[in-house]
Design an enzyme around this catalytic site. Structure first.
Site, PDB file in Angstrom:
ATOM      1  N   LYS A   1     -11.412 -45.924  14.948  1.00 43.79           N
ATOM      2  CA  LYS A   1     -12.256 -45.856  16.638  1.00 43.79           C
ATOM      3  C   LYS A   1     -10.790 -47.145  16.796  1.00 43.79           C
ATOM      4  O   LYS A   1     -10.279 -47.079  18.079  1.00 43.79           O
ATOM      5  CB  LYS A   1     -13.184 -46.938  16.679  1.00 43.79           C
ATOM      6  CG  LYS A   1     -14.206 -45.389  16.534  1.00 43.79           C
ATOM      7  CD  LYS A   1     -15.628 -45.803  16.676  1.00 43.79           C
ATOM      8  CE  LYS A   1     -16.835 -45.220  16.689  1.00 43.79           C
ATOM      9  NZ  LYS A   1     -18.430 -45.549  16.321  1.00 43.79           N
TER      10      LYS A   1
ATOM     11  N   LYS B   1     -13.721 -38.103  17.389  1.00 45.92           N
ATOM     12  CA  LYS B   1     -12.923 -39.954  16.980  1.00 45.92           C
ATOM     13  C   LYS B   1     -11.710 -39.552  15.554  1.00 45.92           C
ATOM     14  O   LYS B   1     -10.557 -39.806  16.070  1.00 45.92           O
ATOM     15  CB  LYS B   1     -13.917 -41.161  17.010  1.00 45.92           C
ATOM     16  CG  LYS B   1     -14.744 -40.588  15.339  1.00 45.92           C
ATOM     17  CD  LYS B   1     -16.027 -41.711  15.881  1.00 45.92           C
ATOM     18  CE  LYS B   1     -16.666 -40.429  14.922  1.00 45.92           C
ATOM     19  NZ  LYS B   1     -18.286 -41.313  14.884  1.00 45.92           N
TER      20      LYS B   1
ATOM     21  N   VAL C   1     -14.596 -43.726  21.484  1.00 48.93           N
ATOM     22  CA  VAL C   1     -15.061 -45.197  20.945  1.00 48.93           C
ATOM     23  C   VAL C   1     -16.360 -45.755  21.907  1.00 48.93           C
ATOM     24  O   VAL C   1     -16.127 -45.875  23.070  1.00 48.93           O
ATOM     25  CB  VAL C   1     -13.671 -45.596  21.770  1.00 48.93           C
ATOM     26  CG1 VAL C   1     -13.790 -47.505  20.871  1.00 48.93           C
ATOM     27  CG2 VAL C   1     -12.305 -45.449  20.414  1.00 48.93           C
TER      28      VAL C   1
ATOM     29  N   GLU D   1     -13.674 -40.798  26.505  1.00 50.35           N
ATOM     30  CA  GLU D   1     -14.414 -41.637  26.294  1.00 50.35           C
ATOM     31  C   GLU D   1     -14.668 -41.684  25.411  1.00 50.35           C
ATOM     32  O   GLU D   1     -15.602 -43.017  25.008  1.00 50.35           O
ATOM     33  CB  GLU D   1     -14.347 -41.309  27.846  1.00 50.35           C
ATOM     34  CG  GLU D   1     -15.809 -42.910  28.173  1.00 50.35           C
ATOM     35  CD  GLU D   1     -14.402 -44.104  28.343  1.00 50.35           C
ATOM     36  OE1 GLU D   1     -13.679 -44.246  29.589  1.00 50.35           O
ATOM     37  OE2 GLU D   1     -14.549 -45.557  27.313  1.00 50.35           O
TER      38      GLU D   1
ATOM     39  N   GLU E   1     -25.541 -41.518   7.581  1.00 48.02           N
ATOM     40  CA  GLU E   1     -25.676 -41.170   6.412  1.00 48.02           C
ATOM     41  C   GLU E   1     -26.029 -40.811   4.962  1.00 48.02           C
ATOM     42  O   GLU E   1     -26.392 -41.806   4.444  1.00 48.02           O
ATOM     43  CB  GLU E   1     -24.224 -40.164   6.295  1.00 48.02           C
ATOM     44  CG  GLU E   1     -23.771 -39.864   7.763  1.00 48.02           C
ATOM     45  CD  GLU E   1     -23.528 -38.340   8.495  1.00 48.02           C
ATOM     46  OE1 GLU E   1     -24.187 -37.899   7.929  1.00 48.02           O
ATOM     47  OE2 GLU E   1     -23.773 -38.928   9.482  1.00 48.02           O
TER      48      GLU E   1
END
Ligand code: HSE
Length: 403
Positions: free
Chosen positions: A201, A101, A128, A125, A186
């Site tokens: 996104k 992204k 997102v 594809e 994270e």
């Protein structure tokens, strides 16, 4: 046989190879010939027992200069060196499918233009909504309509956290810790909790829907770090849930885009998107409302979306399947001009001051938490709300937009 190569053999790269190999027969039936992974670019050591260890190469040029390879998958993440690598592959006349992204949000227009010039495809594809088909429906299906708005829960980590806060009354720090322990967040959770991931996104979706390049840095972005268990109590009292919504819409000829936590009515279809799932709600002038739902992350759902792009490229050699957007810059509308109702709360002592400032533009709620008062405003411009609360800024305990 169609030969492919995969750049980056991490979690998603391994997933793509797994999907392409495990579903070989299904894919061959669709494409009309076998699709084979010939090379895997990975600079780190790959375990010798890995079933595909013999396909690992260390030099990009082996792939770029291999005339047999017609489709390249990029699953390295980040833009360095992914951007240079993808560009080289496209310029060499190979289609590229990516899950990246950051790469698409930052360099999408340029890479799409190169693909078009070279009569190949740049497909993304999986960038997102992970495994949810959303890019292809927008590019290939809802093509005879004007899409007026896209609203998405595009980040699984924050959706998981908000769901747990809502269901268990847990506080922010506890759910963040749980999300980290489960591997959703994270150690440095900023990209998710500050909304940057959702921002990239929605930048991609906005560019695709409205046809011009959106600079993700210009999208107003607010994360979920200020949302508390107290806010969740008010949400419940209002028959709402709180979701991190990434949205863009066309109003009076201007495109507005924004990422922010919002109080969403419990009857809105997106309010049922819980845990790590993602959902995208699209409104078309003719089509009306459409909803896309599914796993927004995870190895195999994401890999399956990338593999579907490989199939698309394999079925359409010599054609550019993704038209995407032009490099013309999209001038976004000012967030201060957006209109919505606001929820906010102050201490019980400050309630009269609020009533004096807002008059009948805000309604006080019945007590939800003792010692404080919650208010819901009428629909107003963000500018007006900011002006009305300017003198009590420090006294507003929280302020959440309503969807
Ligand atoms: N961190 C992202 C999420 C991963 O939580 O949705 C998928 O892009």
């Amino acid at each position: 046989m169609i030969q492919t190569a995969v750049l980056g053999y991490g979690n998603i790269g391994n997933g793509v190879v797994t999907v392409l190999e495990s579903n070989k027969d299904v894919i061959a039936k669709k494409v009309g010939e076998q699709v084979h992974v010939k090379h895997i670019l990975e600079i780190r050591d790959v375990k010798p027992e890995d079933p595909f260890a013999d396909r690992v190469v260390k030099e990009l040029d082996i792939i770029v200069n291999d005339p047999e390879v017609s489709i390249v998958v990029e699953t390295m993440g980040g833009t360095k060196p992914a951007y240079e690598y993808v560009k080289k592959c496209l310029l060499a006349g190979k289609s590229v499918a990516t899950s990246n992204k950051e790469l698409v949000a930052k360099h999408g227009a340029e890479l799409l233009a190169i693909a078009s010039e070279k009569k190949v495809s740049f497909l993304f594809e999986a960038s997102v909504g992970g495994g949810i088909p959303i890019i292809r429906p927008i590019n290939n299906c809802i093509t005879a309509d004007r899409i007026q708005s896209v609203t998405g829960i595009l980040n699984g980590t924050t959706n998981y956290m908000l769901t747990r806060m809502e269901r268990e009354g847990a506080d922010y720090d506890a759910v963040l810790k749980a999300a980290q322990e489960l591997g959703y967040a994270e150690r440095n959770p900023s990209a998710d909790v500050d909304g940057f991931d959702a921002c990239r996104k929605i930048a991609i979706l906005t560019s695709l829907v409205f046809g011009k390049e959106v600079n993700s840095e210009e999208i107003y972005t607010e994360g979920i770090t200020a949302i508390s268990d107290v806010d969740m109590k008010y949400a419940k009292a209002l028959g709402c849930t709180i979701k991190l919504l990434a949205m863009s819409y066309l109003k009076d000829g201007r495109v507005y885009a924004m990422v922010s936590p919002r109080l969403l009515s419990g009857v809105h279809p997106l309010s049922g998107v819980n845990e790590v799932m993602n959902g995208v709600y699209v409104h078309g002038e003719m089509t009306g409302d459409l909803m896309f739902y599914g796993a927004g992350a995870g190895k195999l759902p994401t890999a399956s979306a990338v593999a579907a792009d490989v199939v698309e490229a394999a079925m359409n050699p010599g054609r550019t399947m993704m038209k995407g957007w032009t490099s013309e810059k999209m001038e976004l509308g000012d967030v201060l001009d957006t209109e919505q109702a606001f929820f906010f709360r102050v201490s019980a002592e400050d309630a009269d001051t609020v009533k004096g400032l807002f008059g009948d533009k805000a309604m006080a709620l019945d007590t939800v938490v003792s010692g404080e008062t919650g208010f819901v405003t009428e629909v107003m411009k963000e500018r007006e709300f900011n002006e009305l609360t300017a003198s009590i800024k420090d006294k507003v305990r929280s302020r959440i937009r309503m969807a």
